[in-house]
Design an enzyme around this catalytic site. Structure first.
Site, PDB file in Angstrom:
ATOM      1  N   THR A 117      14.877  -9.439 -52.569  1.00 58.31           N
ATOM      2  CA  THR A 117      15.268  -9.155 -53.950  1.00 58.31           C
ATOM      3  C   THR A 117      16.597  -8.419 -54.011  1.00 58.31           C
ATOM      4  O   THR A 117      16.928  -7.646 -53.095  1.00 58.31           O
ATOM      5  CB  THR A 117      14.187  -8.284 -54.624  1.00 58.31           C
ATOM      6  N   TYR A 141       8.615  -0.754 -54.547  1.00 59.33           N
ATOM      7  CA  TYR A 141       8.693  -2.225 -54.483  1.00 59.33           C
ATOM      8  C   TYR A 141       9.921  -2.644 -53.671  1.00 59.33           C
ATOM      9  O   TYR A 141       9.831  -3.437 -52.729  1.00 59.33           O
ATOM     10  CB  TYR A 141       8.767  -2.818 -55.901  1.00 59.33           C
TER      11      TYR A 141
END
Ligand code: UFG
Length: 325
Positions: A117, A141
């Site tokens: 990401t 995350y």
């Protein structure tokens, strides 16, 4: 023919990759716990229902199928939740990836494409982010993805695991045939929420922060069509099969769109009013995240087909009208 294992293949991006690979004639095995994935997205390949937390299940999957390579999508993805419950993210994302790697090494499977990401970059220090930008995750995350990138590098060093980390910017849009699309529970992403408001399923869309140092005060994001992401996975697999070295690639269009601009595009595409309310900044949001994806274009030969944000929102609108009818 060896098969491609797709973890999280019943999810949003994984299902688009399963479709893309199947359409190219590759044999696909989808592994999904269906905790976040959707049974009705299982339209391509064989299905193994189970969890990466279960090493015995993983071992059985690798014994049953002749797997040549793995696309690893399965993960929890909610930034805010990861701050509240970090153990879920380090457990489900990091520990379970180690389980997957153990099973891969035991079965001598040495090629992996990993869903990373843009969040690994944290607060950007340049206007456009290339892969060598410093990594500075802001949430558990993002840290979980960063840690897995490091684990993959160490497994390459120790065991020759060749891998590509694909750092997605903002995945959006839906399958052109309308077979699959974005469906999260709960939904937190901008474009689906705007379209829920367009459909009257919520009263309005809330803009988180109007005082950012951007042209209209709202955050800029680089939206990339999910079908283009799926195609990048195909290209990354081909790259690894040809003997490419392990590395990371950014996946984005290289254009930043503000929250207000996306709302205007959605109004134009849907022909609906879409009421807006303005609120304070959402913790952890970067003012702007815009990619340089030159490496994916130059090295993988990836050419996004849906660079126009109208096409991205239009395909999402077609999907949501059908999915939420
Ligand atoms: N936003 C709003 N209102 C909303 C929802 C979002 O104004 O109701 C704004 C956000 O503040 C942000 C932009 O819209 O500025 C995009 O937000 P998303 O939640 O759609 O996406 P993010 O950029 O926060 O996050 C996405 C993925 C993450 C990933 C991150 C960086 O969801 O998994 O990109 O890659 F970590």
């Amino acid at each position: 023919m060896q098969k491609t294992l797709i973890t999280g293949g019943a999810g949003y991006i994984g299902s688009h990759a399963a479709k893309a690979l199947s359409q190219l004639g590759r044999e696909v095995v989808v592994l999904d716990s269906l905790v976040a994935g959707h049974r009705d997205f299982l339209k391509w390949g064989e299905f193994e229902n189970g969890d990466l937390a279960d090493p015995a299940f993983l071992k059985s999957v690798f014994s049953k199928h002749d797997i040549g390579e793995v696309l690893h999508f399965a993960a929890f993805i909610a930034v805010g939740e990861s701050v509240e419950k970090p153990e879920l993210y380090y457990g489900n994302n990091v520990r379970n990836t180690l389980n997957l790697l153990d099973a891969m090494m035991a079965a001598d499977v040495k090629r992996l494409v990993f869903s990373s990401t843009a969040a690994v970059y944290g607060e950007p220090v340049t206007d456009v982010i290339a892969e060598d930008h410093p990594l500075s995750p802001l949430s558990p995350y993002a840290w979980s993805k960063r840690m897995i990138e490091q684990i993959l590098a160490d497994f390459d060093h120790a065991y020759g695991l060749k891998h590509v980390c694909l750092r997605y910017f903002n995945a959006a849009g839906a399958d052109l045939d309308g077979e699959i699309g974005e469906r999260h529970q709960p939904e937190t992403h901008l474009i689906p929420l705007i379209l829920h408001a367009a459909l009257g399923l919520r009263d309005n869309i809330t803009i988180f922060g109007t005082d950012y140092p951007t042209p209209d005060g709202t955050c800029l994001r680089d939206y990339i069509h999910v079908t283009d992401l799926a195609d990048a996975h195909v290209k990354a697999l081909e790259y690894l099969i040809k003997g490419g070295d392990s590395r990371a690639f950014n996946l984005g269009n290289g254009n930043g769109f503000s929250v207000r601009e996306i709302i205007d595009v959605a109004r134009e595409v849907s022909g609906r009013e879409i009421p807006v309310t303005e609120s304070t900044r959402r913790p952890g949001d970067s003012p702007a995240l815009v990619s340089s994806a030159a490496a994916a274009r130059d090295i993988l030969g990836w050419k996004p087909q849906f660079g126009d944000v109208r096409d991205i929102v239009r395909t999402a609108w077609n999907w949501h009208q059908k999915d939420l009818a």
